[in-house]
Design a protein around this motif. Structure first.
Motif, PDB file in Angstrom:
ATOM      1  N   PHE A  92       0.979  -1.191  -0.101  1.00 26.69           N
ATOM      2  CA  PHE A  92       0.014   0.117  -0.038  1.00 26.69           C
ATOM      3  C   PHE A  92       1.008   1.220   0.018  1.00 26.69           C
ATOM      4  CE2 PHE A  92      -2.443  -3.296   2.266  1.00 26.69           C
ATOM      5  CZ  PHE A  92      -3.598  -3.148   1.572  1.00 26.69           C
ATOM      6  N   TYR A  95       0.615   3.211   5.636  1.00 23.19           N
ATOM      7  CA  TYR A  95      -0.137   2.047   6.535  1.00 23.19           C
ATOM      8  C   TYR A  95       0.373   0.964   6.276  1.00 23.19           C
ATOM      9  CZ  TYR A  95      -3.298   5.353   8.986  1.00 23.19           C
ATOM     10  OH  TYR A  95      -3.483   6.657   9.644  1.00 23.19           O
ATOM     11  N   ASN A  96       1.454   0.631   5.943  1.00 24.74           N
ATOM     12  CA  ASN A  96       1.915  -0.760   5.293  1.00 24.74           C
ATOM     13  C   ASN A  96       2.200  -1.540   6.506  1.00 24.74           C
ATOM     14  OD1 ASN A  96       1.828  -1.776   2.661  1.00 24.74           O
ATOM     15  ND2 ASN A  96       3.220   0.142   2.016  1.00 24.74           N
ATOM     16  N   LEU A  97       2.989  -1.262   7.592  1.00 30.96           N
ATOM     17  CA  LEU A  97       3.449  -1.978   8.567  1.00 30.96           C
ATOM     18  C   LEU A  97       2.743  -2.210   9.875  1.00 30.96           C
ATOM     19  CD1 LEU A  97       7.127  -1.389   7.409  1.00 30.96           C
ATOM     20  CD2 LEU A  97       5.740  -3.098   6.610  1.00 30.96           C
ATOM     21  N   ILE A  98       2.908  -3.267  10.547  1.00 36.67           N
ATOM     22  CA  ILE A  98       2.409  -3.000  11.872  1.00 36.67           C
ATOM     23  C   ILE A  98       3.371  -2.416  12.693  1.00 36.67           C
ATOM     24  CG2 ILE A  98       1.412  -4.578  13.925  1.00 36.67           C
ATOM     25  CD1 ILE A  98       0.982  -6.605  11.459  1.00 36.67           C
ATOM     26  N   PRO A  99       2.947  -1.241  13.551  1.00 34.07           N
ATOM     27  CA  PRO A  99       3.972  -0.498  14.074  1.00 34.07           C
ATOM     28  C   PRO A  99       4.720  -1.227  15.353  1.00 34.07           C
ATOM     29  CG  PRO A  99       1.809   0.595  13.972  1.00 34.07           C
ATOM     30  CD  PRO A  99       1.624  -0.678  13.537  1.00 34.07           C
ATOM     31  N   VAL A 100       3.968  -2.210  15.684  1.00 32.65           N
ATOM     32  CA  VAL A 100       4.740  -2.817  17.040  1.00 32.65           C
ATOM     33  C   VAL A 100       5.575  -4.082  16.668  1.00 32.65           C
ATOM     34  CG1 VAL A 100       2.941  -2.323  18.515  1.00 32.65           C
ATOM     35  CG2 VAL A 100       2.574  -4.512  17.556  1.00 32.65           C
ATOM     36  N   LEU A 101       5.649  -4.434  15.401  1.00 32.42           N
ATOM     37  CA  LEU A 101       6.449  -5.228  14.919  1.00 32.42           C
ATOM     38  C   LEU A 101       7.881  -5.019  14.136  1.00 32.42           C
ATOM     39  CD1 LEU A 101       4.046  -8.036  13.633  1.00 32.42           C
ATOM     40  CD2 LEU A 101       4.832  -7.885  15.817  1.00 32.42           C
ATOM     41  N   THR A 102       8.628  -5.725  14.314  1.00 28.90           N
ATOM     42  CA  THR A 102      10.113  -5.146  13.584  1.00 28.90           C
ATOM     43  C   THR A 102       9.889  -5.728  12.075  1.00 28.90           C
ATOM     44  OG1 THR A 102      11.023  -7.488  14.050  1.00 28.90           O
ATOM     45  CG2 THR A 102      11.420  -6.038  15.756  1.00 28.90           C
ATOM     46  N   GLU A 105       9.730  -9.137  11.686  1.00 28.49           N
ATOM     47  CA  GLU A 105       8.250  -9.698  11.944  1.00 28.49           C
ATOM     48  C   GLU A 105       7.356  -9.178  11.033  1.00 28.49           C
ATOM     49  OE1 GLU A 105       9.259  -9.709  16.872  1.00 28.49           O
ATOM     50  OE2 GLU A 105       8.383  -7.862  15.689  1.00 28.49           O
ATOM     51  N   GLU A 108       7.419 -11.598   8.138  1.00 30.09           N
ATOM     52  CA  GLU A 108       7.126 -12.914   8.448  1.00 30.09           C
ATOM     53  C   GLU A 108       5.721 -13.021   8.767  1.00 30.09           C
ATOM     54  OE1 GLU A 108       8.142 -13.694  12.547  1.00 30.09           O
ATOM     55  OE2 GLU A 108       8.433 -15.852  12.239  1.00 30.09           O
ATOM     56  N   TYR A 109       5.073 -11.906   9.048  1.00 28.93           N
ATOM     57  CA  TYR A 109       3.457 -12.135   9.447  1.00 28.93           C
ATOM     58  C   TYR A 109       2.610 -13.008   8.661  1.00 28.93           C
ATOM     59  CZ  TYR A 109      -0.741 -10.407  11.724  1.00 28.93           C
ATOM     60  OH  TYR A 109      -1.793 -10.195  12.648  1.00 28.93           O
ATOM     61  N   VAL A 110       2.759 -12.876   7.383  1.00 32.61           N
ATOM     62  CA  VAL A 110       1.919 -13.461   6.505  1.00 32.61           C
ATOM     63  C   VAL A 110       2.340 -14.930   6.732  1.00 32.61           C
ATOM     64  CG1 VAL A 110       1.184 -13.789   4.192  1.00 32.61           C
ATOM     65  CG2 VAL A 110       1.302 -11.393   5.004  1.00 32.61           C
ATOM     66  N   PHE A 141      12.094  -1.245  14.131  1.00 34.15           N
ATOM     67  CA  PHE A 141      10.824  -1.019  14.085  1.00 34.15           C
ATOM     68  C   PHE A 141      10.541  -0.134  13.017  1.00 34.15           C
ATOM     69  CE2 PHE A 141      11.248  -2.832  18.292  1.00 34.15           C
ATOM     70  CZ  PHE A 141      10.067  -3.611  18.405  1.00 34.15           C
ATOM     71  N   ARG A 157       7.302  -8.696   2.597  1.00 30.88           N
ATOM     72  CA  ARG A 157       6.005  -9.170   3.010  1.00 30.88           C
ATOM     73  C   ARG A 157       5.253  -9.576   1.958  1.00 30.88           C
ATOM     74  NH1 ARG A 157       2.672  -5.323   6.196  1.00 30.88           N
ATOM     75  NH2 ARG A 157       2.171  -4.911   4.009  1.00 30.88           N
TER      76      ARG A 157
END
Lengths: 233, 254, 404
Positions: A92, A95-102, A105, A108-110, A141, A157
């Motif tokens: 996108f 807002y591409n990344l989850i802020p609390v994950l490195t 991570e 790796e999420y998917v 982060f 990702r």
């Protein structure tokens, strides 16, 4: 029928009555596997809507969307989650990344959602991050990364699960041209190596020049669709 | 609680007595005359007597010998002569008040109003019975309701209903007398619900103190079968010259 | 991963987390402490009822309680007392009788209790509630301990000689002179007005009623369930009635039960309030992050996963909040368990349905008043988070992504 994506008379209307906006006005479109295609057009022409509908993030008001021949407009929310998880990668604009994950991570999420084993994930993600040029930044982060680095993580990702289709909504919008170029190189490389289908929406001439097919969207309709990079208009 | 007839029974037995008006025995006497006769039978200006009291209850039986003096309707004194354990215990009545003398501790105790409804000396009489005094003919409307043979004796039943404002506890009283001499035979007491609660029976007419009196009377609560208190007169004298000093707290302690 | 994300998210906005944590732990602490207070209060009242004079179990002639007759005495009291002694249940036999007490010109009716002073001391706290004077000595000395109001209406003080007149069991006028040994504090309206406690042997002489007992009181002081104590002596009770205080004083027992119910209601309201607080912070936290959830959905997370991630946060926060609050509540409760709350500053004398109650209220910390509130608050925080979580989970990803 080897259309990777097929849209049939897709109409998308936002709002009701006086505030009604027709974002897409009957779009017919087919993408074949392995395409590297750009959607262009002025702001509000429906590019993002088109990508969202193809990516099953949104449902069309009318018409059908087929991914590998399967009508996604008939699928349930969780089937769609599954579809996105296994077959589509997203990049996108923001807002591409989850802020609390490195970085690691996030990438790796998917794979984690897919239930892959940790050692398998590790190997894959470390390789990918190296590929996108983020070696040594795995444990940062998002707030510790530049915009380009964040987009690289997002790309990593998006392709980590080796999706058949990668949808990228203005992936270079917030990047300097050098960074944008290296990202595009990366995606082109992935397209060739992995055979993944790429569909971009963009304003960026740099991106347009790389496209092997260009679709011009105007007021929710396809104004032009030609093979080869965007012309000089 | 007013229980006038116990007074008429007990006090009267012990005490008091103007010679009852002679009544014509020809059957023409009115119910009022009969009631007055019964009320006055035991009354005198003063009296002295000795008697025994036998109390039978579910839980104990006891028999006491007593002597008593009376003067007017306000004063009386009763003293226990036997048994030995209670000898000297005495009761003084003056007006509405009752004092007991307890020889064991040599104290005089005034019976408080809260205990006036309690038993007097363990008998079926209450302290109130000793002090409440009234004349039947004054507090009740009365009429002859039976006249004839009962168990071979000719008797008269007088049924008494309380006058509207009379301060009495009974709902109804039935007094039975001999037709021939109006000697009392029995009195039945009914509560407000017209349930008989107590009976008084008179018997053994004897000549004592110049009068013919039933010397034995027995009071029995109807709800406790087998229980009774019986008083048997041994001697009685009427209209003696009794000093007021007899009815003092000081004399009570002697 | 879910745990890691939840944990990091909690730290991400630590102020909000701290506020929610404080809300949860404060509510839990207050709940724990107030449960302990209310249970302690109920126990104190129950103890006041049972230990002052009623005891936990009473034995009577089956007609005694309805007739109150002097002659309705306990059948074979020795057997009952032996059975109680065999089970080490403290028991005291009481003989009752009404009588008149007078001092000078003053007199008043009183209810005599003939007891063996030491046995009575084991089952009731009357001896410990003396306003002045002493309790009865071990031997009969014609001494009496009076209820406070009875003493007042007699104008009696310690050492006053009282003339005592009673209707003895044999119909005679029992009478004697008694010396006031002591006067009780307020121990309840009816005892205050009428109690005249005397030695059992004095009673037997006064009432001419040797060996007769109207009531046997058992009191383990909480060591044994009253029902079990009652069952223990039942075989020896013969035709006597054996009754626990709960059945003896059903209104009071119900009152205590309803107090416990009201504590639960109070707790539920508190839970609700605390739950709303947690809901509010969870709502804020969740709505702020809706675009993030949109992203997560877009890349393939199922609605369930979203739900799980948000509720995991609530589970963690609720767990630590309620456990910390529970610990704080335990500390508060323990403090007041050792040093009872003194209500003297609010009320001089507590009287509950005619029975005097101590002013000192120790908290009673039962396991249930710790884990009850902790679990309930934990559940409340999780439930409060579920609503925003469900909302986020159900949003279309594109809406969530563009949600501002």
């Amino acid at each position: 029928m080897n259309d990777m994506v097929k849209l049939e008379k897709v109409v998308k209307v936002y709002g009701h009555g006086a505030t009604e906006v027709q974002a897409l006005r009957g779009v017919d479109l087919a993408l074949e596997a392995g395409e590297f295609t750009v959607v262009m057009g002025p702001s509000g022409s429906g590019k993002t809507t088109l990508l969202n509908i193809i990516g099953s993030l949104d449902r069309p008001t009318r018409g059908r969307v087929l991914i590998d021949g399967e009508d996604t407009t008939r699928l349930s929310a969780s089937s769609l989650s599954r579809l996105r998880l296994t077959r589509i990668g997203f990049v996108f604009q923001a807002y591409n990344l989850i802020p609390v994950l490195t970085a690691y991570e996030n990438a790796e999420y998917v794979l984690m959602l897919q239930g892959r084993r940790p050692d398998e994930r590790r190997e894959k993600i470390m390789g990918l991050l190296r590929t996108v040029g983020l070696e040594g930044m795995e444990n940062r982060f998002p707030r510790e990364l530049s915009g380009g680095q964040q987009q690289r993580v997002a790309i990593a990702r998006a392709i980590a699960s080796e999706p058949e289709l990668v949808l990228a909504d203005e992936p270079t919008a917030n990047l300097d041209s050098g960074t944008a170029a290296s990202l595009l190189d990366l995606m082109a490389q992935l397209n060739e190596e992995k055979g993944a289908t790429f569909l971009f929406s963009t304003h960026d001439p740099q991106v347009m020049r790389r496209a092997r097919r260009t679709i011009v969207l105007h007021d929710g309709e396809i104004a032009a669709d030609r093979h080869g990079p965007a012309g000089d208009e | 609680m007013k229980k006038p007839f116990f007074c008429a029974a007990l006090c009267a037995m012990l005490l008091i007595g103007a010679a009852p008006a002679a009544l014509s025995a020809d059957g023409s006497a009115s119910s009022k005359e009969i009631l007055d006769h019964v009320d006055d039978l035991f009354r005198g200006e003063s009296s002295y007597g000795t008697f025994s009291m036998r109390v039978v209850t579910e839980h104990y039986s006891r028999e006491m010998k007593m002597e008593g003096w009376s003067r007017g309707k306000d004063y009386s004194l009763i003293r226990i002569l036997a048994p030995k354990k209670e000898k000297g215990t005495a009761t003084l009545k003056a007006g509405k008040d009752i004092w007991n003398y307890l020889p064991k501790i040599r104290r005089v105790i005034k019976v408080p109003s809260s205990m006036m409804g309690g038993s007097w000396m363990g008998s079926h009489f209450t302290n109130d019975d000793l002090v409440k005094e009234s004349r039947m003919a004054d507090d009740y409307d009365h009429e002859v309701t039976f006249r004839g043979d009962r168990e071979g004796v000719r008797v008269i039943d007088l049924t008494l209903m309380p006058k509207p404002l009379a301060a009495v506890v009974w709902g109804k009283v039935v007094v039975t007398v001999m037709e021939k001499d109006f000697m009392p035979v029995g009195v039945d007491y009914f509560d407000e619900d017209m349930i008989m609660t107590r009976t008084m029976a008179y018997s053994d007419p004897k000549r004592l103190g110049g009068r013919t009196l039933p010397v034995r009377m027995r009071i029995a609560p109807t709800d406790k079968p087998g229980e009774y208190t019986e008083i048997l007169y041994h001697e009685i004298e009427f209209d003696l010259d009794l000093s007021e000093d007899i009815f003092t707290l000081r004399n009570l302690q002697k | 991963m879910t745990l890691r994300i939840a944990w990091r998210n909690l730290w991400r906005n630590w102020k909000r987390t701290a506020i929610t944590f404080a809300a949860v732990s404060f509510s839990t602490a207050v709940l724990v402490a107030s449960y302990a207070l209310m249970i302690g209060w109920t126990q104190v009242m129950e103890k006041s009822v049972t230990d002052l004079s009623v005891g936990e179990v009473q034995v009577h002639h089956p007609d005694y309680r309805s007739e109150r007759s002097l002659y309705d005495t306990v059948e074979n009291p020795e057997m009952v007392l032996e059975a109680a002694a065999a089970r080490r249940i403290p028991a005291s036999a009481r003989s009752f009788g009404f009588g008149l007490l007078s001092s000078g010109s003053k007199s008043a009716g009183g209810q005599f209790w003939g007891v063996l002073p030491e046995a009575e001391r084991a089952v009731s706290d009357l001896a410990a509630n003396l306003l002045e004077g002493d309790y009865l000595g071990p031997s009969p000395q014609r001494r009496v301990v009076l209820g406070r109001k009875l003493a007042r209406s007699l104008g009696a003080a310690v050492g006053t000689e009282l003339v005592v007149v009673v209707q003895a069991a044999d119909g005679s006028l029992g009478n004697d002179i008694y010396t006031v040994a002591g006067i009780l504090k307020g121990v309840g309206e009816s005892l205050d007005r009428s109690l005249a406690l005397i030695h059992r042997q004095d009673y037997e002489e006064l009432f001419v009623f040797p060996g007769k007992v109207h009531e046997i009181v058992l009191n383990t002081r909480g060591a044994m369930d009253p029902e079990l104590a009652a069952a223990a002596i039942l075989p020896a009770a013969g035709t006597n009635e054996v009754i626990t205080w709960r059945r003896l004083l059903p209104t009071l027992a119900q009152m205590f039960d309803s107090m416990i119910a009201s504590v639960l209601i109070f707790g539920a309201i508190f839970l609700l309030a605390a739950g709303v607080g947690v809901l509010n912070t969870m709502l804020m936290a969740t709505f702020e992050r809706i675009p993030e959830f949109g992203l997560v959905k877009a890349i393939g997370a199922s609605p369930w996963r979203i739900l799980r991630e948000i509720s995991t946060e609530a589970v963690i926060l609720g767990f630590f909040g309620s456990v910390a609050g529970g610990a704080a509540g335990v500390l508060i409760a323990l403090r007041f368990e050792r040093h009872p709350l003194d209500l003297t500053m609010f009320v001089e004398e507590l009287n509950f349905m005619g029975i005097a109650v101590t002013n000192e209220v120790p908290f009673a910390l039962t396991p249930a008043c710790v884990w009850g509130p902790v679990l309930a608050m934990w559940a409340a925080s999780v439930l409060a988070a579920l609503w925003p979580a469900v909302r986020a989970a159900r949003m279309k990803p594109v809406e969530a992504l563009t949600h501002v």
